[in-house]
Motif scaffolding. Structure first.
Motif, PDB file in Angstrom:
ATOM      1  N   MET A 870      67.646  31.661  53.665  1.00 16.98           N
ATOM      2  CA  MET A 870      68.370  30.456  53.573  1.00 16.98           C
ATOM      3  C   MET A 870      67.571  29.690  53.169  1.00 16.98           C
ATOM      4  O   MET A 870      67.233  28.767  52.423  1.00 16.98           O
ATOM      5  CB  MET A 870      69.994  30.240  54.640  1.00 16.98           C
ATOM      6  CG  MET A 870      71.220  30.436  54.763  1.00 16.98           C
ATOM      7  SD  MET A 870      71.625  30.202  52.635  1.00 16.98           S
ATOM      8  CE  MET A 870      72.806  31.490  52.591  1.00 16.98           C
ATOM      9  N   ARG A 871      66.537  29.812  54.198  1.00 18.80           N
ATOM     10  CA  ARG A 871      65.173  28.613  53.623  1.00 18.80           C
ATOM     11  C   ARG A 871      64.414  29.185  52.982  1.00 18.80           C
ATOM     12  O   ARG A 871      64.624  28.535  51.934  1.00 18.80           O
ATOM     13  CB  ARG A 871      64.769  29.156  55.396  1.00 18.80           C
ATOM     14  CG  ARG A 871      62.913  28.874  55.079  1.00 18.80           C
ATOM     15  CD  ARG A 871      61.360  28.878  55.877  1.00 18.80           C
ATOM     16  NE  ARG A 871      62.165  28.165  57.624  1.00 18.80           N
ATOM     17  CZ  ARG A 871      62.681  29.350  58.737  1.00 18.80           C
ATOM     18  NH1 ARG A 871      63.268  30.297  58.682  1.00 18.80           N
ATOM     19  NH2 ARG A 871      63.366  28.705  59.807  1.00 18.80           N
ATOM     20  N   ASP A 872      64.359  30.560  52.704  1.00 16.85           N
ATOM     21  CA  ASP A 872      63.507  31.080  51.440  1.00 16.85           C
ATOM     22  C   ASP A 872      64.820  30.670  50.198  1.00 16.85           C
ATOM     23  O   ASP A 872      63.535  29.863  49.078  1.00 16.85           O
ATOM     24  CB  ASP A 872      64.041  32.843  50.968  1.00 16.85           C
ATOM     25  CG  ASP A 872      62.419  32.932  52.284  1.00 16.85           C
ATOM     26  OD1 ASP A 872      61.396  31.853  53.032  1.00 16.85           O
ATOM     27  OD2 ASP A 872      62.723  34.132  52.643  1.00 16.85           O
ATOM     28  N   LEU A 873      65.850  30.898  50.294  1.00 13.47           N
ATOM     29  CA  LEU A 873      66.910  30.487  48.857  1.00 13.47           C
ATOM     30  C   LEU A 873      66.782  29.094  48.821  1.00 13.47           C
ATOM     31  O   LEU A 873      66.292  29.119  47.538  1.00 13.47           O
ATOM     32  CB  LEU A 873      67.765  30.865  48.955  1.00 13.47           C
ATOM     33  CG  LEU A 873      69.333  30.500  48.157  1.00 13.47           C
ATOM     34  CD1 LEU A 873      68.402  30.917  46.923  1.00 13.47           C
ATOM     35  CD2 LEU A 873      70.501  30.398  48.360  1.00 13.47           C
ATOM     36  N   LEU A 874      66.767  28.199  49.467  1.00 13.48           N
ATOM     37  CA  LEU A 874      66.952  26.518  49.544  1.00 13.48           C
ATOM     38  C   LEU A 874      65.200  26.140  48.816  1.00 13.48           C
ATOM     39  O   LEU A 874      65.188  25.086  48.061  1.00 13.48           O
ATOM     40  CB  LEU A 874      66.984  25.731  50.704  1.00 13.48           C
ATOM     41  CG  LEU A 874      66.594  24.408  50.613  1.00 13.48           C
ATOM     42  CD1 LEU A 874      68.084  23.830  49.945  1.00 13.48           C
ATOM     43  CD2 LEU A 874      67.698  24.343  52.046  1.00 13.48           C
ATOM     44  N   ARG A 875      64.036  27.128  49.133  1.00 16.08           N
ATOM     45  CA  ARG A 875      62.276  26.206  49.169  1.00 16.08           C
ATOM     46  C   ARG A 875      62.926  26.776  47.780  1.00 16.08           C
ATOM     47  O   ARG A 875      62.050  26.042  46.526  1.00 16.08           O
ATOM     48  CB  ARG A 875      61.817  27.279  50.114  1.00 16.08           C
ATOM     49  CG  ARG A 875      60.213  27.275  49.424  1.00 16.08           C
ATOM     50  CD  ARG A 875      59.010  27.739  50.157  1.00 16.08           C
ATOM     51  NE  ARG A 875      59.509  29.262  50.605  1.00 16.08           N
ATOM     52  CZ  ARG A 875      59.373  30.242  49.309  1.00 16.08           C
ATOM     53  NH1 ARG A 875      58.560  29.392  48.620  1.00 16.08           N
ATOM     54  NH2 ARG A 875      59.915  31.481  50.122  1.00 16.08           N
ATOM     55  N   LEU A 876      63.146  28.207  47.253  1.00 15.42           N
ATOM     56  CA  LEU A 876      63.056  28.716  45.737  1.00 15.42           C
ATOM     57  C   LEU A 876      64.187  27.553  45.202  1.00 15.42           C
ATOM     58  O   LEU A 876      63.370  27.404  43.817  1.00 15.42           O
ATOM     59  CB  LEU A 876      63.467  29.787  45.992  1.00 15.42           C
ATOM     60  CG  LEU A 876      62.264  31.062  46.317  1.00 15.42           C
ATOM     61  CD1 LEU A 876      62.692  32.475  46.259  1.00 15.42           C
ATOM     62  CD2 LEU A 876      60.890  31.319  45.292  1.00 15.42           C
ATOM     63  N   MET A 877      64.683  27.696  45.149  1.00 21.09           N
ATOM     64  CA  MET A 877      65.907  26.172  44.630  1.00 21.09           C
ATOM     65  C   MET A 877      64.961  25.083  44.416  1.00 21.09           C
ATOM     66  O   MET A 877      65.358  24.367  43.387  1.00 21.09           O
ATOM     67  CB  MET A 877      67.104  26.328  45.174  1.00 21.09           C
ATOM     68  CG  MET A 877      68.029  28.128  44.354  1.00 21.09           C
ATOM     69  SD  MET A 877      69.234  27.277  44.594  1.00 21.09           S
ATOM     70  CE  MET A 877      70.582  29.281  44.470  1.00 21.09           C
ATOM     71  N   ASN A 878      64.751  24.640  45.249  1.00 21.07           N
ATOM     72  CA  ASN A 878      63.725  23.005  45.387  1.00 21.07           C
ATOM     73  C   ASN A 878      62.841  22.795  44.331  1.00 21.07           C
ATOM     74  O   ASN A 878      62.540  22.229  43.609  1.00 21.07           O
ATOM     75  CB  ASN A 878      64.048  22.516  46.647  1.00 21.07           C
ATOM     76  CG  ASN A 878      64.823  21.920  47.298  1.00 21.07           C
ATOM     77  OD1 ASN A 878      66.159  21.749  46.939  1.00 21.07           O
ATOM     78  ND2 ASN A 878      65.124  22.074  48.531  1.00 21.07           N
ATOM     79  N   ASN A 879      62.032  24.567  44.595  1.00 23.88           N
ATOM     80  CA  ASN A 879      61.076  24.498  43.710  1.00 23.88           C
ATOM     81  C   ASN A 879      61.411  24.610  42.380  1.00 23.88           C
ATOM     82  O   ASN A 879      60.455  23.443  41.352  1.00 23.88           O
ATOM     83  CB  ASN A 879      59.913  25.666  44.283  1.00 23.88           C
ATOM     84  CG  ASN A 879      59.764  25.455  45.312  1.00 23.88           C
ATOM     85  OD1 ASN A 879      59.311  24.060  46.355  1.00 23.88           O
ATOM     86  ND2 ASN A 879      59.182  26.190  46.475  1.00 23.88           N
ATOM     87  N   ALA A 880      62.160  25.300  41.992  1.00 20.43           N
ATOM     88  CA  ALA A 880      62.203  25.084  40.730  1.00 20.43           C
ATOM     89  C   ALA A 880      63.092  23.453  40.015  1.00 20.43           C
ATOM     90  O   ALA A 880      62.831  23.858  39.005  1.00 20.43           O
ATOM     91  CB  ALA A 880      63.463  26.306  40.468  1.00 20.43           C
ATOM     92  N   LEU A 881      63.244  23.253  40.725  1.00 15.69           N
ATOM     93  CA  LEU A 881      64.395  21.943  40.411  1.00 15.69           C
ATOM     94  C   LEU A 881      62.920  20.674  40.685  1.00 15.69           C
ATOM     95  O   LEU A 881      63.322  19.417  40.269  1.00 15.69           O
ATOM     96  CB  LEU A 881      65.252  21.169  40.999  1.00 15.69           C
ATOM     97  CG  LEU A 881      66.116  22.248  40.727  1.00 15.69           C
ATOM     98  CD1 LEU A 881      67.173  21.431  42.046  1.00 15.69           C
ATOM     99  CD2 LEU A 881      66.846  22.124  39.839  1.00 15.69           C
ATOM    100  N   GLY A 882      61.630  20.904  40.469  1.00 18.99           N
ATOM    101  CA  GLY A 882      60.421  20.580  40.979  1.00 18.99           C
ATOM    102  C   GLY A 882      60.492  19.301  42.239  1.00 18.99           C
ATOM    103  O   GLY A 882      60.277  18.350  42.111  1.00 18.99           O
ATOM    104  N   GLY A 883      61.591  19.726  42.846  1.00 25.89           N
ATOM    105  CA  GLY A 883      62.051  18.794  44.098  1.00 25.89           C
ATOM    106  C   GLY A 883      61.230  19.180  45.305  1.00 25.89           C
ATOM    107  O   GLY A 883      60.694  20.475  45.797  1.00 25.89           O
TER     108      GLY A 883
END
Length: 883
Positions: A870-883
């Motif tokens: 979940m840590r990887d998933l949330l990090r990748l999604m936040n990076n994709a949103l620029g957050g």
């Protein structure tokens, strides 16, 4: 495999296009359709294919003439009129197909189905959306060559969230394919014996095929759809194929009589169940005809002997009755009704069959239901009126008369050495609808009372004081004795008196006490079951029997709430009038005999109020904590398929010994869930557990009371969709909590919008850890989860699937997908055949490309391709949103 000899009369064009008619078309035109890999649906709805058929010359005319000849044999029918009716239907079919060809001409190739579904009501190409969907399917299938390829495409289109009208059309075409001989060879292999193929079709039809470790393939997916009742037309087509092949002259095996007999026996076992004969009278006719082919003589004599042969081949009384009742409705049986009647009378009077039915069916509830269904089959059969009434009456008394003979008790003494279990079995039957108050029940009741007075019985109970299974059996007996008392013609009221198990109770001619052992330190109650006084053979009256309640059975607290509070909703209440907030006691959703009544006291601390929710495995109540003076939620382990509430008590009672084993196993898992939640209490996104305990022969979980709504309701209230940042604001805290859970070696395995809760104070909570277990075990237990279509990853569909944090990653990504698109992803079973998940961008959802890529990776069928935590998933999604 069959002929056109059974072609039914059709009145409308819809009749000519229905699945029954398509089967006749498939048989009549097999030599043309099979080499071209065409289904009857394609011929009817595809103008190009139909034109080619009509141009072949005499093929269609010859088939129509043959069918008209068959139909002309029916009373009041004339061959020329039937031939004209069939030709008119052919002309109308051709006309509609040509109109559809023109109407579909403007649609992009390969987008026919989507174009029809997107049309406004009444604005589909021809105005008939059902017909247009079949045309669209036919156009798609005409591009494919191969039965397997066509079936794969149909299964790919059959999605959980598609239009039901499309699924109905697909269902019909799947039926066309499964009714085809050529398709059967390609799908199942051309080396199977005819009988083995029919057995395979039965296993497919009734959802009994095994699933490979890699997940369900083509047949596994079909198996699941049939099991869930989603293919009714295909089911009817397969049953018709089985029936026709049973009646065909070709042998089921290679000609060996023993092989033929074994295959027929296996088929009968699939088709003939305690719920009835699948396929009804038509299937009974098929089984009888097939049996008659084993006999040397033929004709009517063989059919008569086959009725006896098939029925006597059924060792189960209920199955035998269902077959005979069904065969009575066949046209051939009219000439042999005396044989059917004699066989039924012999069956319901056969004491060996009755005995086997009683001793080989441990679940009395299922036995009652099955025997009642068999009697209903007799009552609704085509037997002559006098025979039907006579046999029905005899069947209704059959078990009662057998028990009165004393043979049941004698047989149980032979096969059940444990006295208490033998007594429980006798009591279960005595309490069932199989016995009558004016028949065997009083005699059976007296016999049971005589048993429990025996010193041997009391010694057996005393020796099992620390045996939990024995204690559960004693609780079962306790409940049955109370029910037996209530069955008495003039029952004395039950008395509840205090009793000290250490103080012996003197036996007298008028009272016998059975001291059922109880655990030290636990309160007990004594129920005095006083049977009505009646003269026995020796002139003495029945003795009252006092049974002290076993461990775990406690008195029911008065159903009243704390002074000043409503017992149902715990709102402030003045006086005895109905509550202004919830209307209790005038109104209540708590069902007597099922739910705990408002005000029931648990653990001398908690009170249960109104029911908040009822599932298959538990009930959740609004509760009140007397010590903390706050509302709570109280979850009770109550699997309604295994137990019932003891009459006049809060105790639960398993339906049978077998149910008790399943209940005990589930109870252990329920308590494991409670311990797991207590272990996770420091995670604020996990619902807080205050207490858990066992009482009323079950268990309870006391949790914080959440006020708010599930994510499913939140989505609905938000118009069905959320934007990406709002979605992550809802699910971000849940994802972080899951990371912490995974670090403790656990996986949730049941994440969906139903199990995510948004409180009124703005918190997010993850619910329902009933499916959670240790990660890393990987193998085993995967199929014990209640799988949610669209949210469960593929590895949860197999006992061999490797499960881990990536399994929850799939489920949370499916939840995000639903929130963004408003649609649930295709179920994993459908994706085994054609792994295609529409990207959000294809549905008009604006997402950063990187975010969509991460989301689709999280939905990968291969767990290795997903983010592994979940840590990887949330990090990748936040990076994709620029957050």
């Amino acid at each position: 495999m069959g002929s056109v000899e059974e072609a039914e009369l059709c009145a409308t064009l819809s009749d000519f296009h229905a699945w029954q008619s398509r089967i006749v078309i498939g048989v009549a035109l097999r030599s043309y359709l099979d080499p071209l890999v065409l289904t009857p649906t394609e011929i009817i709805h595809n103008a190009k294919a139909l034109k080619a058929l009509l141009e072949t010359g005499q093929l269609v005319e010859a088939a129509a003439a043959k069918i008209a000849t068959v139909q002309a044999r029916a009373p009041g029918q004339e061959q020329r009129a039937r031939r004209m009716a069939i030709q008119t239907a052919i002309d109308e079919t051709w006309g509609r197909a040509r109109i559809a060809q023109v109407s579909f001409g403007g649609f992009p190739k390969g987008r026919w189905i989507d174009s029809v579904l997107a049309a406004a009501p009444g604005k589909s190409p021809t105005g008939d959306i059902g017909y247009d969907l079949r045309v669209a399917l036919s156009l798609e299938l005409s591009e494919l060559r191969g039965w397997s390829t066509k079936l794969d495409r149909l299964l790919d289109l059959f999605q959980w969230d598609k239009d039901d009208r499309l699924n109905e059309a697909i269902d019909g075409v799947i039926g066309d394919i499964l009714a085809s001989v050529a398709a059967g060879f390609e799908l199942f292999g051309n080396t199977l014996l005819p009988g083995t193929l029919l057995v395979t079709l039965c296993e497919l039809l009734f959802g009994r095929m095994t699933v490979d470790a890699a997940g369900p393939g083509r047949l596994g997916t079909l198996n699941a759809l049939f099991r869930q009742g989603k293919l009714p037309q295909a089911r009817a087509a397969v049953l018709d194929r089985i029936r026709r092949q049973l009646k065909a002259p070709q042998p089921l095996g290679r000609g060996a009589l023993d092989q033929e007999s074994e295959l027929l026996k296996t088929l009968s076992g699939h088709l003939l169940t305690r719920n009835g004969l699948v396929g009804g009278s038509a299937m009974a006719d098929g089984l009888t005809v097939r049996y008659s082919r084993r006999l040397e003589q033929g004709g009517a004599s063989a059919y008569r002997k086959s009725i006896v042969g098939v029925s006597e081949g059924q060792a189960d009384l209920i199955c035998r009755i269902h077959y005979l009742a069904a065969v009575a409705g066949t046209p051939a049986a009219e000439r042999h009704m005396d044989e059917v009647v004699a066989s039924l009378e012999a069956a319901v009077g056969n004491e060996v069959l009755i005995e086997n039915m009683l001793v080989q069916t441990p679940d009395t509830t299922l036995l009652e239901q099955g025997f009642a269904a068999a009697i209903a089959a007799i009552r609704n059969s085509s037997l002559p009126d006098d025979a039907r009434a006579r046999i029905t009456t005899r069947a209704e008394r059959a078990v009662d008369e057998f028990v009165q003979s004393g043979r049941l008790a004698a047989r149980l003494r032979q096969i059940e050495p444990v006295l208490r279990r033998r007594t429980i079995r006798l009591a279960e039957i005595a309490c069932s609808s199989l016995l009558r108050d004016d028949g065997a029940r009083p005699q059976m009741r007296q016999h049971i009372l005589d048993i429990i007075r025996q010193p041997q019985f009391q010694a057996d109970l005393a020796s099992q004081q620390n045996n939990d299974i024995a204690q559960a059996e004693v609780r079962r007996l306790f409940e049955l004795l109370e029910r037996l008392r209530q069955f008495s013609a003039s029952p004395a009221p039950a008395q509840v008196v205090a009793s000290n198990p250490a103080v012996p109770v003197a036996l007298s001619p008028m009272a016998a006490t059975v001291a059922v052992p109880v655990a030290a330190g636990r309160a007990v109650e004594t129920i005095v079951a006083a049977p009505p006084r009646r003269a026995s053979a020796g002139g003495a009256a029945d003795a009252a029997v006092t049974v002290m309640a076993p461990r775990g059975v406690a008195a029911v607290a008065p159903a009243v709430g704390q002074v000043g509070l409503c017992p149902s909703c715990f709102a402030q209440k003045i006086g005895p009038e109905a509550c202004r907030e919830c209307g209790y006691p005038t109104k209540s959703d708590n069902r007597p005999g099922v739910h705990l009544q408002p005000g029931t006291l648990l653990l001398s601390r908690y009170k249960t109020g109104r029911i908040l929710g009822q599932g298959g495995f538990g009930a959740t109540y609004l509760g009140w904590d007397d010590r903390l003076q706050v509302k709570v939620a109280i979850k009770e382990y109550y699997p309604s398929s295994l137990i019932s509430r003891a009459q006049g008590s809060s105790n639960v009672i398993p339906f049978s010994d077998e149910h008790a084993e399943s209940f005990s196993s589930g109870l252990t898992k329920f308590l494991d869930e409670a311990r797991m939640l207590a272990r996770l209490r420091d995670i604020k996104e996990i619902v807080g557990v205050q207490d858990f305990f066992e009482e009323n022969a079950t268990a309870y979980l006391v949790m914080e009371l959440l006020e708010g709504r599930t994510m499913k309701k939140y989505l609905s209230d938000s118009g069905g969709r959320l934007d990406v940042r709002r979605t992550l604001s809802v699910l971000g805290p849940i994802m972080k909590a899951l990371q912490t859970i995974h670090e403790q070696g656990l996986i949730h395995r049941d994440i969906s919008p139903d199990n995510i809760f948004l409180t009124n104070s703005g918190e997010r909570k993850l619910l329902d850890f009933g499916a959670a277990r240790q990660a890393g075990g990987g193998q085993g237990g995967g199929l014990t989860v209640i799988l949610k279509p669209g949210f469960a990853p593929p590895e949860q569909y197999s006992n061999e699937g490797k499960q881990g944090p990536w399994s929850d990653v799939y489920a949370i990504c499916a939840t995000i997908y639903l929130a963004l698109t408003g649609r649930t992803p295709p179920d994993a079973t459908a994706r085994f055949m054609n792994d295609k998940v529409p990207k959000p961008a294809e549905m008009g959802v604006g997402l950063p490309v990187g975010f969509e890529k991460v989301l689709m990776a999280g939905l990968s069928m291969r767990w290795q391709e997903r983010p592994q935590s979940m840590r990887d998933l949330l990090r990748l999604m936040n990076n994709a949103l620029g957050g």
